[in-house]
Design a protein around this motif. Structure first.
Motif, mmCIF file in Angstrom:
data_model
loop_
_atom_site.group_PDB
_atom_site.id
_atom_site.type_symbol
_atom_site.label_atom_id
_atom_site.label_comp_id
_atom_site.label_asym_id
_atom_site.label_seq_id
_atom_site.Cartn_x
_atom_site.Cartn_y
_atom_site.Cartn_z
ATOM 1 N N ASN A 174 0.852 -1.193 0.000
ATOM 2 C CA ASN A 174 0.000 0.000 0.000
ATOM 3 C C ASN A 174 0.886 1.240 0.000
ATOM 4 O O ASN A 174 1.520 1.559 1.012
ATOM 5 N N PRO A 175 0.969 1.963 -1.120
ATOM 6 C CA PRO A 175 1.837 3.143 -1.185
ATOM 7 C C PRO A 175 1.362 4.302 -0.319
ATOM 8 O O PRO A 175 2.083 5.269 -0.138
ATOM 9 N N LEU A 176 0.169 4.220 0.200
ATOM 10 C CA LEU A 176 -0.380 5.301 1.020
ATOM 11 C C LEU A 176 -0.500 4.847 2.476
ATOM 12 O O LEU A 176 -1.550 4.985 3.107
ATOM 13 N N GLN A 177 0.578 4.288 2.986
ATOM 14 C CA GLN A 177 0.589 3.834 4.367
ATOM 15 C C GLN A 177 0.373 5.018 5.314
ATOM 16 O O GLN A 177 0.818 6.129 5.053
ATOM 17 N N THR A 178 -0.278 4.741 6.423
ATOM 18 C CA THR A 178 -0.394 5.748 7.469
ATOM 19 C C THR A 178 0.740 5.552 8.469
ATOM 20 O O THR A 178 1.377 4.497 8.521
ATOM 21 N N ILE A 179 0.998 6.574 9.251
ATOM 22 C CA ILE A 179 2.034 6.481 10.278
ATOM 23 C C ILE A 179 1.710 5.362 11.263
ATOM 24 O O ILE A 179 2.585 4.586 11.657
ATOM 25 N N ALA A 180 0.439 5.276 11.651
ATOM 26 C CA ALA A 180 0.034 4.237 12.601
ATOM 27 C C ALA A 180 0.247 2.848 12.020
ATOM 28 O O ALA A 180 0.680 1.922 12.733
ATOM 29 N N ALA A 181 -0.032 2.659 10.729
ATOM 30 C CA ALA A 181 0.131 1.346 10.104
ATOM 31 C C ALA A 181 1.599 0.936 10.083
ATOM 32 O O ALA A 181 1.946 -0.209 10.401
ATOM 33 N N LEU A 182 2.480 1.859 9.698
ATOM 34 C CA LEU A 182 3.913 1.541 9.674
ATOM 35 C C LEU A 182 4.425 1.214 11.072
ATOM 36 O O LEU A 182 5.204 0.276 11.256
ATOM 37 N N SER A 183 4.007 1.990 12.052
ATOM 38 C CA SER A 183 4.430 1.730 13.429
ATOM 39 C C SER A 183 3.971 0.350 13.877
ATOM 40 O O SER A 183 4.719 -0.393 14.527
ATOM 41 N N LEU A 184 2.735 -0.005 13.546
ATOM 42 C CA LEU A 184 2.185 -1.292 13.949
ATOM 43 C C LEU A 184 2.939 -2.442 13.295
ATOM 44 O O LEU A 184 3.275 -3.440 13.948
ATOM 45 N N ILE A 185 3.233 -2.301 12.004
ATOM 46 C CA ILE A 185 3.911 -3.379 11.278
ATOM 47 C C ILE A 185 5.332 -3.590 11.806
ATOM 48 O O ILE A 185 5.711 -4.693 12.196
ATOM 49 N N VAL A 186 6.123 -2.508 11.812
ATOM 50 C CA VAL A 186 7.527 -2.637 12.214
ATOM 51 C C VAL A 186 7.647 -2.974 13.702
ATOM 52 O O VAL A 186 8.437 -3.848 14.085
ATOM 53 N N GLY A 187 6.858 -2.313 14.536
ATOM 54 C CA GLY A 187 6.905 -2.605 15.966
ATOM 55 C C GLY A 187 6.500 -4.038 16.266
ATOM 56 O O GLY A 187 7.122 -4.709 17.091
ATOM 57 N N THR A 217 3.246 8.671 17.380
ATOM 58 C CA THR A 217 3.995 9.591 16.521
ATOM 59 C C THR A 217 3.013 10.412 15.697
ATOM 60 O O THR A 217 2.042 9.885 15.161
ATOM 61 N N GLU A 218 3.282 11.704 15.604
ATOM 62 C CA GLU A 218 2.369 12.601 14.915
ATOM 63 C C GLU A 218 2.857 12.994 13.529
ATOM 64 O O GLU A 218 2.133 13.649 12.787
ATOM 65 N N SER A 219 4.074 12.637 13.184
ATOM 66 C CA SER A 219 4.593 13.020 11.877
ATOM 67 C C SER A 219 5.537 11.948 11.353
ATOM 68 O O SER A 219 6.083 11.150 12.114
ATOM 69 N N ALA A 220 5.699 11.942 10.030
ATOM 70 C CA ALA A 220 6.617 10.994 9.404
ATOM 71 C C ALA A 220 8.051 11.267 9.850
ATOM 72 O O ALA A 220 8.862 10.347 9.956
#
Length: 220
Positions: A115-128, A173-176
């Motif tokens: 998904n090229p339009l990942q949200t900050i929350a999604a990336l944090s959830l995946i990597v964490g 996190t509130e920003s990229a």
């Protein structure tokens, strides 16, 4: 990162009845086993962790899309390293834990890239989530593996992974930019710890009388 363990194997494939490779042809499984047990393979995984971490720290203004691609590629590459390392395990329990970690990294990489339009929350959830679960499995492997010559270092790497996962999942996190710095910092810390692990394994091989320039049959 978990490391293969166990007694050294022979330099070449051993013929077995019914399923042996033809004489003179290398056995792919044996080659992967020797590669996964090499300290240079552990060092390669450490470098693959350090590079995206350094990029994230020196490029704090990276867009969220680029960050997702960077993390996705990192997870896929590390998943490949972990998969090869599975062949270097001696016990079935070690191989199962290693395979689960490899699949987890690959799955996380696919989720980051799909998904090229990942949200900050999604990336944090995946990597964490990947760091947390892989750290727990790595700690289990370090405790359960018999005669691991560098158990303490492997446990430290696992604890770092667990801590990184908890921090990324728990801190909003509130920003990229904030997420990029946070992930970059943890990638560098994990990479440095894995470099130490690779060097510790090289020392163990030398003490065992196995030349560091070879791909030994015994080796996170």
């Amino acid at each position: 990162m978990t490391t293969p363990s166990g007694p050294a194997r022979g330099a070449g494939p051993e013929p077995t009845a019914g399923g042996a490779a033809p004489f003179g042809q290398p056995d792919p499984a044996e080659q992967l086993s020797r590669l996964g047990r090499s300290w240079t393979w552990v060092l390669g995984a450490a470098i693959a962790t350090l590079v995206p971490g350094i990029l994230a720290l020196v490029w704090p203004d990276v867009t969220l899309h680029v960050l997702a691609v960077l993390l996705g590629l990192y997870l896929l590459v590390i998943g490949a390293f972990r998969f090869v390392a599975v062949f270097g395990r001696e016990e079935a329990g070690e191989r199962v834990a290693g395979l689960l970690v490899a699949l987890l990294f690959v799955l996380g990489g696919v989720l980051c890239l799909r998904n090229p339009l990942q949200t900050i929350a999604a990336l944090s959830l995946i990597v964490g989530g990947v760091w947390l679960v892989s750290g727990i499995l790595g700690f289990y492997a370090a405790v359960a593996t018999k005669d691991m010559p560098h158990r303490g270092v492997a446990m430290v790497v696992a604890v770092l992974g667990i801590t990184a996962g908890i921090v990324v999942l728990a801190l909003p996190t509130e920003s990229a930019q904030v997420l990029t710095r946070l992930l970059g910092l943890w990638l560098v810390l994990l990479g440095v710890a894995e470099v130490v692990l690779a060097l510790s394994w090289r020392s163990a091989l030398r003490r065992a009388g196995i030349p560091g320039r070879t791909r030994p049959g015994a080796e996170t």
